[in-house]
Scaffold this motif. Structure first.
Motif, PDB file in Angstrom:
ATOM      1  N   CYS A  51       0.831  -1.205   0.000  1.00 28.58           N
ATOM      2  CA  CYS A  51       0.000   0.000   0.000  1.00 28.58           C
ATOM      3  C   CYS A  51       0.863   1.252   0.000  1.00 28.58           C
ATOM      4  O   CYS A  51       0.554   2.232  -0.672  1.00 28.58           O
ATOM      5  CB  CYS A  51      -0.906   0.016   1.229  1.00 28.58           C
ATOM      6  SG  CYS A  51      -2.123  -1.281   1.215  1.00 28.58           S
ATOM      7  N   ASP A  72      -7.847   1.200 -10.064  1.00 29.33           N
ATOM      8  CA  ASP A  72      -8.577  -0.008 -10.472  1.00 29.33           C
ATOM      9  C   ASP A  72      -7.922  -1.277  -9.923  1.00 29.33           C
ATOM     10  O   ASP A  72      -8.614  -2.197  -9.495  1.00 29.33           O
ATOM     11  CB  ASP A  72      -8.635  -0.103 -12.006  1.00 29.33           C
ATOM     12  CG  ASP A  72      -9.592   0.915 -12.584  1.00 29.33           C
ATOM     13  OD1 ASP A  72     -10.515   1.320 -11.866  1.00 29.33           O
ATOM     14  OD2 ASP A  72      -9.400   1.306 -13.749  1.00 29.33           O
ATOM     15  N   ARG A  73      -6.587  -1.310  -9.987  1.00 30.47           N
ATOM     16  CA  ARG A  73      -5.893  -2.549  -9.640  1.00 30.47           C
ATOM     17  C   ARG A  73      -5.727  -2.751  -8.134  1.00 30.47           C
ATOM     18  O   ARG A  73      -5.649  -3.873  -7.670  1.00 30.47           O
ATOM     19  CB  ARG A  73      -4.500  -2.581 -10.303  1.00 30.47           C
ATOM     20  CG  ARG A  73      -4.544  -2.743 -11.799  1.00 30.47           C
ATOM     21  CD  ARG A  73      -5.219  -4.046 -12.225  1.00 30.47           C
ATOM     22  NE  ARG A  73      -4.522  -5.217 -11.763  1.00 30.47           N
ATOM     23  CZ  ARG A  73      -3.611  -5.884 -12.453  1.00 30.47           C
ATOM     24  NH1 ARG A  73      -3.313  -5.495 -13.666  1.00 30.47           N
ATOM     25  NH2 ARG A  73      -3.008  -6.942 -11.952  1.00 30.47           N
ATOM     26  N   HIS A  74      -5.631  -1.650  -7.398  1.00 24.11           N
ATOM     27  CA  HIS A  74      -5.357  -1.845  -5.976  1.00 24.11           C
ATOM     28  C   HIS A  74      -6.250  -0.992  -5.054  1.00 24.11           C
ATOM     29  O   HIS A  74      -6.971  -1.528  -4.218  1.00 24.11           O
ATOM     30  CB  HIS A  74      -3.872  -1.536  -5.704  1.00 24.11           C
ATOM     31  CG  HIS A  74      -3.504  -1.671  -4.260  1.00 24.11           C
ATOM     32  ND1 HIS A  74      -3.127  -2.870  -3.699  1.00 24.11           N
ATOM     33  CD2 HIS A  74      -3.488  -0.761  -3.249  1.00 24.11           C
ATOM     34  CE1 HIS A  74      -2.882  -2.694  -2.415  1.00 24.11           C
ATOM     35  NE2 HIS A  74      -3.088  -1.417  -2.116  1.00 24.11           N
ATOM     36  N   ASP A 122      -8.994   0.856  -5.071  1.00 23.71           N
ATOM     37  CA  ASP A 122     -10.446   0.702  -4.900  1.00 23.71           C
ATOM     38  C   ASP A 122     -10.824  -0.590  -4.168  1.00 23.71           C
ATOM     39  O   ASP A 122     -11.933  -0.700  -3.633  1.00 23.71           O
ATOM     40  CB  ASP A 122     -11.146   0.734  -6.272  1.00 23.71           C
ATOM     41  CG  ASP A 122     -11.301   2.165  -6.775  1.00 23.71           C
ATOM     42  OD1 ASP A 122     -11.012   3.097  -5.997  1.00 23.71           O
ATOM     43  OD2 ASP A 122     -11.699   2.353  -7.938  1.00 23.71           O
ATOM     44  N   HIS A 123      -9.917  -1.589  -4.166  1.00 23.43           N
ATOM     45  CA  HIS A 123     -10.246  -2.876  -3.533  1.00 23.43           C
ATOM     46  C   HIS A 123      -9.570  -3.053  -2.176  1.00 23.43           C
ATOM     47  O   HIS A 123      -9.829  -4.041  -1.497  1.00 23.43           O
ATOM     48  CB  HIS A 123      -9.811  -4.031  -4.441  1.00 23.43           C
ATOM     49  CG  HIS A 123     -10.239  -3.834  -5.861  1.00 23.43           C
ATOM     50  ND1 HIS A 123     -11.553  -3.911  -6.245  1.00 23.43           N
ATOM     51  CD2 HIS A 123      -9.537  -3.518  -6.984  1.00 23.43           C
ATOM     52  CE1 HIS A 123     -11.646  -3.677  -7.541  1.00 23.43           C
ATOM     53  NE2 HIS A 123     -10.437  -3.433  -8.013  1.00 23.43           N
ATOM     54  N   CYS A 124      -8.688  -2.132  -1.845  1.00 21.34           N
ATOM     55  CA  CYS A 124      -7.888  -2.314  -0.630  1.00 21.34           C
ATOM     56  C   CYS A 124      -8.515  -1.539   0.535  1.00 21.34           C
ATOM     57  O   CYS A 124      -8.603  -0.306   0.486  1.00 21.34           O
ATOM     58  CB  CYS A 124      -6.467  -1.827  -0.894  1.00 21.34           C
ATOM     59  SG  CYS A 124      -5.479  -1.736   0.593  1.00 21.34           S
ATOM     60  N   ARG A 176      -8.485   2.560   1.081  1.00 22.94           N
ATOM     61  CA  ARG A 176      -9.760   3.269   1.116  1.00 22.94           C
ATOM     62  C   ARG A 176      -9.989   3.915   2.474  1.00 22.94           C
ATOM     63  O   ARG A 176     -10.720   4.901   2.591  1.00 22.94           O
ATOM     64  CB  ARG A 176     -10.897   2.320   0.780  1.00 22.94           C
ATOM     65  CG  ARG A 176     -11.052   2.183  -0.734  1.00 22.94           C
ATOM     66  CD  ARG A 176     -11.937   1.048  -1.114  1.00 22.94           C
ATOM     67  NE  ARG A 176     -13.196   1.042  -0.397  1.00 22.94           N
ATOM     68  CZ  ARG A 176     -13.996  -0.020  -0.317  1.00 22.94           C
ATOM     69  NH1 ARG A 176     -13.649  -1.142  -0.905  1.00 22.94           N
ATOM     70  NH2 ARG A 176     -15.111   0.041   0.341  1.00 22.94           N
TER      71      ARG A 176
END
Lengths: 175, 157
Positions: free
Chosen positions: B3, B24-26, B28-30, B34
């Protein structure tokens, strides 16, 4: 009359129909302008200008689009224009601006409203503030914001993330 | 750790498209990344919402009497129009003149020079032409040894 009828009449130049059409969206427009400009009076001026501009160009409005988003888009552009003009003014007359504008102290009536509002939002750059206001308060998609601000969808997504991070820091510092 | 590097790259990358790739790759999903950004609900509490503006007066009726400030139009002036037309005409004439003037013909010829030292060398013009037509050669020998200046003139008919 429903919204479609009002739109049809307003496109023929019926001012009352336009007034009826915007009456339900005025508060949204004013809230957007207030969030972007941070001051009630300026927000009212910008919102009125946006309404006038919308009325004058209403014959070009595509009835297939969402009226409220079209109106808010005009409002956002008006606010960005105002912020740009203000920035230019302050850059040119840096030394005197404080004296002319009452030494930078907000007017008493403005303080009450803007104390809670805008204080943190105003710390964002104008385009980030516009993007976050449209996305969070008005539910605009990144594509719609991009069309309004005249930039790419990628730029809007970056603006939004940057704004969220900055606001988080500001909130944390304020606590 | 990842991160930290992603955040560093997000700040350092110059193009929004590259930054969006990271989103997109990290990001938004982490949950950790966030967590560094304020959520919508908290942002809404920082600004004005339509519900806060119930006592505000209507905006459109007072606006109806106002006019938007318009950009000042440049007044049409026949003198400017005439001046611009004259300038364009002159420019066109100059361009036409330049394009219609035939290029200067190239002089061509054959010279004959014998071997030997500067005093004994023989210099002769065998043939001279300008633009494919016979030309008159003029030879000039200045005082310096070994130097001959040659030029050609069109023969007058």
């Amino acid at each position: 009359m429903d919204e479609r009828d009002l739109i049809r009449c307003a496109q023929l130049g019926d001012r009352d129909a336009f007034a009826g059409l915007v009456s339900g969206h005025e508060k949204k427009l004013l809230a957007l302008c207030w969030n972007m400009l941070g001051e009630r009076e300026e927000a009212r001026d910008a919102a009125q200008e946006a309404l006038l501009q919308a009325f004058e160009n209403f014959s070009r409005f595509d009835a297939g689009r969402s009226f409220v988003k079209w109106l808010l888009g005009i409002g956002a552009k008006r606010c960005l224009d105002r912020l740009r003009r203000k920035r230019t003014f302050l850059r040119i007359f840096q030394g005197h601006a404080g004296e002319w504008l009452g030494r930078g102290e907000p007017r008493p009536e403005a303080v009450a409203g803007s104390e809670r509002v805008g204080r943190l939002l105003l710390k964002l750059p104008a385009r980030e503030r516009a993007a976050i206001s449209l996305a969070v308060f008005e539910d605009f998609s990144a594509r719609e914001i991009a069309a309004t601000l005249g930039c790419s969808e990628n730029t809007v997504r970056v603006h939004l993330f940057n704004a969220r991070v900055k606001l988080k820091k500001e909130v944390a510092d304020g606590l | 750790m990842a991160c930290k590097w992603v955040c560093f790259a997000f700040r350092a990358l110059p193009l929004p498209a590259w930054r969006t790739f990271l989103l997109d790759r990290h990001i938004d999903h982490c949950p950790r990344c966030r967590g560094g950004a304020l959520d919508d609900e908290a942002i809404r509490s920082l600004g004005v919402t339509p519900a806060d503006l119930q006592n505000e007066l209507s905006l459109f009726p007072p606006a109806a009497g106002r006019r938007l400030p318009r950009r000042r139009a440049i007044p049409f002036d026949w003198r400017y129009a005439f001046g611009a037309l004259l300038a364009v005409t002159l420019l066109g004439a100059l361009v036409a003149l330049f394009r219609l003037t035939p290029p200067e013909p190239i002089a061509q010829g054959t010279v004959y020079v014998t071997e030997g030292d500067a005093h004994e060398r023989i210099f002769a013009v065998i043939e001279a032409q300008i633009g494919g037509e016979p030309a008159r050669p003029i030879l000039f020998k200045p005082g310096q040894p070994g130097m001959t200046i040659v030029w050609f003139e069109k023969t007058k008919n």
